[in-house]
Write a protein that holds these residues in place. Structure first.
Motif, PDB file in Angstrom:
ATOM      1  N   MET A 117      -3.695   8.701   1.394  1.00  0.00           N
ATOM      2  CA  MET A 117      -3.135   7.797   0.391  1.00  0.00           C
ATOM      3  C   MET A 117      -3.774   6.417   0.502  1.00  0.00           C
ATOM      4  O   MET A 117      -3.892   5.881   1.599  1.00  0.00           O
ATOM      5  CB  MET A 117      -1.626   7.667   0.586  1.00  0.00           C
ATOM      6  CG  MET A 117      -0.868   8.955   0.360  1.00  0.00           C
ATOM      7  SD  MET A 117       0.818   8.858   0.931  1.00  0.00           S
ATOM      8  CE  MET A 117       0.607   9.136   2.677  1.00  0.00           C
ATOM      9  N   ILE A 118      -4.159   5.895  -0.639  1.00  0.00           N
ATOM     10  CA  ILE A 118      -4.602   4.510  -0.734  1.00  0.00           C
ATOM     11  C   ILE A 118      -3.502   3.778  -1.498  1.00  0.00           C
ATOM     12  O   ILE A 118      -3.181   4.158  -2.618  1.00  0.00           O
ATOM     13  CB  ILE A 118      -5.946   4.383  -1.470  1.00  0.00           C
ATOM     14  CG1 ILE A 118      -7.046   5.116  -0.705  1.00  0.00           C
ATOM     15  CG2 ILE A 118      -6.306   2.906  -1.663  1.00  0.00           C
ATOM     16  CD1 ILE A 118      -8.380   5.140  -1.416  1.00  0.00           C
ATOM     17  N   SER A 119      -2.925   2.772  -0.877  1.00  0.00           N
ATOM     18  CA  SER A 119      -1.809   2.046  -1.496  1.00  0.00           C
ATOM     19  C   SER A 119      -2.233   0.643  -1.870  1.00  0.00           C
ATOM     20  O   SER A 119      -2.982  -0.016  -1.149  1.00  0.00           O
ATOM     21  CB  SER A 119      -0.622   1.977  -0.541  1.00  0.00           C
ATOM     22  OG  SER A 119      -0.123   3.276  -0.298  1.00  0.00           O
ATOM     23  N   GLU A 120      -1.722   0.212  -3.004  1.00  0.00           N
ATOM     24  CA  GLU A 120      -2.007  -1.129  -3.515  1.00  0.00           C
ATOM     25  C   GLU A 120      -0.705  -1.724  -4.023  1.00  0.00           C
ATOM     26  O   GLU A 120      -0.025  -1.136  -4.858  1.00  0.00           O
ATOM     27  CB  GLU A 120      -3.049  -1.044  -4.634  1.00  0.00           C
ATOM     28  CG  GLU A 120      -3.522  -2.355  -5.148  1.00  0.00           C
ATOM     29  CD  GLU A 120      -4.350  -3.135  -4.133  1.00  0.00           C
ATOM     30  OE1 GLU A 120      -4.150  -4.363  -4.072  1.00  0.00           O
ATOM     31  OE2 GLU A 120      -5.168  -2.547  -3.412  1.00  0.00           O
ATOM     32  N   LYS A 121      -0.367  -2.890  -3.501  1.00  0.00           N
ATOM     33  CA  LYS A 121       0.894  -3.541  -3.866  1.00  0.00           C
ATOM     34  C   LYS A 121       0.905  -3.962  -5.334  1.00  0.00           C
ATOM     35  O   LYS A 121       1.901  -3.799  -6.032  1.00  0.00           O
ATOM     36  CB  LYS A 121       1.117  -4.747  -2.952  1.00  0.00           C
ATOM     37  CG  LYS A 121       2.446  -5.398  -3.089  1.00  0.00           C
ATOM     38  CD  LYS A 121       2.698  -6.432  -2.012  1.00  0.00           C
ATOM     39  CE  LYS A 121       1.496  -7.287  -1.735  1.00  0.00           C
ATOM     40  NZ  LYS A 121       1.690  -8.298  -0.711  1.00  0.00           N
ATOM     41  N   ASP A 122      -0.207  -4.482  -5.813  1.00  0.00           N
ATOM     42  CA  ASP A 122      -0.257  -4.989  -7.181  1.00  0.00           C
ATOM     43  C   ASP A 122      -1.587  -4.567  -7.811  1.00  0.00           C
ATOM     44  O   ASP A 122      -2.513  -5.362  -7.931  1.00  0.00           O
ATOM     45  CB  ASP A 122      -0.118  -6.516  -7.154  1.00  0.00           C
ATOM     46  CG  ASP A 122       0.314  -7.078  -8.489  1.00  0.00           C
ATOM     47  OD1 ASP A 122       0.789  -6.307  -9.332  1.00  0.00           O
ATOM     48  OD2 ASP A 122       0.176  -8.299  -8.685  1.00  0.00           O
ATOM     49  N   LEU A 123      -1.682  -3.312  -8.197  1.00  0.00           N
ATOM     50  CA  LEU A 123      -2.917  -2.761  -8.756  1.00  0.00           C
ATOM     51  C   LEU A 123      -3.255  -3.451 -10.074  1.00  0.00           C
ATOM     52  O   LEU A 123      -2.401  -3.583 -10.951  1.00  0.00           O
ATOM     53  CB  LEU A 123      -2.763  -1.251  -8.955  1.00  0.00           C
ATOM     54  CG  LEU A 123      -4.031  -0.472  -9.300  1.00  0.00           C
ATOM     55  CD1 LEU A 123      -5.046  -0.565  -8.165  1.00  0.00           C
ATOM     56  CD2 LEU A 123      -3.685   0.984  -9.552  1.00  0.00           C
ATOM     57  N   LEU A 124      -4.485  -3.873 -10.219  1.00  0.00           N
ATOM     58  CA  LEU A 124      -4.916  -4.665 -11.367  1.00  0.00           C
ATOM     59  C   LEU A 124      -4.615  -3.991 -12.705  1.00  0.00           C
ATOM     60  O   LEU A 124      -4.173  -4.643 -13.647  1.00  0.00           O
ATOM     61  CB  LEU A 124      -6.411  -4.982 -11.266  1.00  0.00           C
ATOM     62  CG  LEU A 124      -6.991  -5.849 -12.370  1.00  0.00           C
ATOM     63  CD1 LEU A 124      -6.356  -7.231 -12.342  1.00  0.00           C
ATOM     64  CD2 LEU A 124      -8.489  -5.957 -12.225  1.00  0.00           C
ATOM     65  N   VAL A 125      -4.813  -2.682 -12.808  1.00  0.00           N
ATOM     66  CA  VAL A 125      -4.602  -2.010 -14.096  1.00  0.00           C
ATOM     67  C   VAL A 125      -3.120  -1.916 -14.466  1.00  0.00           C
ATOM     68  O   VAL A 125      -2.789  -1.689 -15.622  1.00  0.00           O
ATOM     69  CB  VAL A 125      -5.250  -0.605 -14.142  1.00  0.00           C
ATOM     70  CG1 VAL A 125      -6.750  -0.703 -14.025  1.00  0.00           C
ATOM     71  CG2 VAL A 125      -4.669   0.310 -13.086  1.00  0.00           C
ATOM     72  N   PHE A 165       3.898   5.798  -8.556  1.00  0.00           N
ATOM     73  CA  PHE A 165       4.639   4.578  -8.233  1.00  0.00           C
ATOM     74  C   PHE A 165       5.541   4.864  -7.041  1.00  0.00           C
ATOM     75  O   PHE A 165       6.195   5.903  -6.979  1.00  0.00           O
ATOM     76  CB  PHE A 165       5.519   4.137  -9.412  1.00  0.00           C
ATOM     77  CG  PHE A 165       4.764   3.482 -10.532  1.00  0.00           C
ATOM     78  CD1 PHE A 165       3.907   2.418 -10.294  1.00  0.00           C
ATOM     79  CD2 PHE A 165       4.922   3.925 -11.828  1.00  0.00           C
ATOM     80  CE1 PHE A 165       3.215   1.810 -11.326  1.00  0.00           C
ATOM     81  CE2 PHE A 165       4.250   3.324 -12.871  1.00  0.00           C
ATOM     82  CZ  PHE A 165       3.393   2.266 -12.620  1.00  0.00           C
ATOM     83  N   VAL A 166       5.582   3.922  -6.100  1.00  0.00           N
ATOM     84  CA  VAL A 166       6.472   4.032  -4.942  1.00  0.00           C
ATOM     85  C   VAL A 166       7.306   2.765  -4.894  1.00  0.00           C
ATOM     86  O   VAL A 166       6.773   1.674  -4.677  1.00  0.00           O
ATOM     87  CB  VAL A 166       5.669   4.185  -3.630  1.00  0.00           C
ATOM     88  CG1 VAL A 166       6.604   4.255  -2.432  1.00  0.00           C
ATOM     89  CG2 VAL A 166       4.767   5.402  -3.687  1.00  0.00           C
ATOM     90  N   ARG A 175       5.009  -0.291  -5.795  1.00  0.00           N
ATOM     91  CA  ARG A 175       3.649  -0.198  -5.272  1.00  0.00           C
ATOM     92  C   ARG A 175       2.981   1.037  -5.885  1.00  0.00           C
ATOM     93  O   ARG A 175       3.636   2.038  -6.151  1.00  0.00           O
ATOM     94  CB  ARG A 175       3.740  -0.063  -3.752  1.00  0.00           C
ATOM     95  CG  ARG A 175       2.430   0.153  -3.055  1.00  0.00           C
ATOM     96  CD  ARG A 175       2.628   0.225  -1.584  1.00  0.00           C
ATOM     97  NE  ARG A 175       3.250   1.503  -1.257  1.00  0.00           N
ATOM     98  CZ  ARG A 175       3.466   1.932  -0.032  1.00  0.00           C
ATOM     99  NH1 ARG A 175       3.168   1.175   0.987  1.00  0.00           N
ATOM    100  NH2 ARG A 175       4.014   3.100   0.179  1.00  0.00           N
ATOM    101  N   THR A 176       1.676   0.975  -6.119  1.00  0.00           N
ATOM    102  CA  THR A 176       0.941   2.119  -6.643  1.00  0.00           C
ATOM    103  C   THR A 176       0.227   2.806  -5.489  1.00  0.00           C
ATOM    104  O   THR A 176      -0.468   2.156  -4.710  1.00  0.00           O
ATOM    105  CB  THR A 176      -0.097   1.683  -7.697  1.00  0.00           C
ATOM    106  OG1 THR A 176       0.583   0.975  -8.734  1.00  0.00           O
ATOM    107  CG2 THR A 176      -0.808   2.875  -8.293  1.00  0.00           C
ATOM    108  N   THR A 177       0.414   4.104  -5.389  1.00  0.00           N
ATOM    109  CA  THR A 177      -0.242   4.893  -4.362  1.00  0.00           C
ATOM    110  C   THR A 177      -1.171   5.895  -5.024  1.00  0.00           C
ATOM    111  O   THR A 177      -0.753   6.638  -5.918  1.00  0.00           O
ATOM    112  CB  THR A 177       0.796   5.621  -3.485  1.00  0.00           C
ATOM    113  OG1 THR A 177       1.600   4.637  -2.829  1.00  0.00           O
ATOM    114  CG2 THR A 177       0.121   6.494  -2.449  1.00  0.00           C
ATOM    115  N   ILE A 178      -2.412   5.910  -4.600  1.00  0.00           N
ATOM    116  CA  ILE A 178      -3.393   6.878  -5.065  1.00  0.00           C
ATOM    117  C   ILE A 178      -3.397   8.000  -4.028  1.00  0.00           C
ATOM    118  O   ILE A 178      -3.796   7.793  -2.882  1.00  0.00           O
ATOM    119  CB  ILE A 178      -4.808   6.245  -5.184  1.00  0.00           C
ATOM    120  CG1 ILE A 178      -4.771   4.979  -6.049  1.00  0.00           C
ATOM    121  CG2 ILE A 178      -5.802   7.266  -5.696  1.00  0.00           C
ATOM    122  CD1 ILE A 178      -4.379   5.183  -7.481  1.00  0.00           C
TER     123      ILE A 178
END
Length: 194
Positions: A117-125, A165-166, A175-178
């Motif tokens: 998992m790659i997690s991003e708190k505030d994903l640009l898209v 979304f998490v 948060r967005t998780t890929i």
């Protein structure tokens, strides 16, 4: 002083070196183009899953090209051959080129050996997108999932990549998780390489 101040002339465009050029795109220009991409695809689908699939397909094409560009510029046409190497490449190098910073976290799944998992708190898209209530679970992160899948496929690491979304305590937006689920052949190859 011979040659000082002269610009080298190239007889063929293919001989011209690839300059790094300006590496930033206006955030407002990107937000506008991305919203147009979403709206264009939204008018041509019947449900949210199909819209996310179309965004992922658009991202896949971007990912394949980003991999080619970065391998040529930064790695001298060499590609990663190990699982952790490619994940680190996506998490740091690719993310930094696309979003101007390294992703917030890279984690191995606890339930399955083939999940990362790659997690991003505030994903640009997802930053400037407001989702109507009738589209409930729609996640523009599908575009980024497509980019990641394009990079991984191009490097020889086939995987199913999805965006989720998490919810997080204390944060207004989730948060967005890929989620990356590698194909069995990738894990077998990794085991052979030991």
């Amino acid at each position: 002083m011979i040659g000082v101040g002269k610009i080298k002339q190239y007889s063929n465009i293919l001989e011209k070196p690839l300059s790094k050029g300006k590496q930033e795109v206006s955030l407002s220009a990107f937000a506008f183009l991305f919203s147009e991409l979403v709206q264009y695809n939204q008018t041509r689908v019947d449900n949210i899953a199909e819209l996310e699939r179309r965004l992922e397909d658009a991202g896949y094409a971007v990912g394949a090209r980003v991999l080619e560009l970065l391998c040529h510029r930064d790695k001298g046409n060499r590609r990663e051959t190990r699982l952790l190497g490619i994940l680190s490449f996506v998490h740091s190098t690719v993310w930094k080129v696309l979003f101007g910073k390294v992703a917030d976290s890279l984690e191995k799944g606890t339930e399955h050996e083939d999940e990362y998992m790659i997690s991003e708190k505030d994903l640009l898209v997802n930053k400037y997108i407001s989702i109507p209530k009738d589209m409930g679970t729609f996640n523009c992160g599908a575009f980024v999932a497509g980019i990641v899948r394009g990079v991984l496929d191009g490097a020889g690491f086939p995987a199913v990549v999805t965006a989720h979304f998490v919810p997080m305590e204390g944060l207004q937006r989730p948060r967005t998780t890929i989620l990356i689920k590698f194909a069995e052949e990738v894990l077998q190859r990794e085991a052979r390489l030991g």
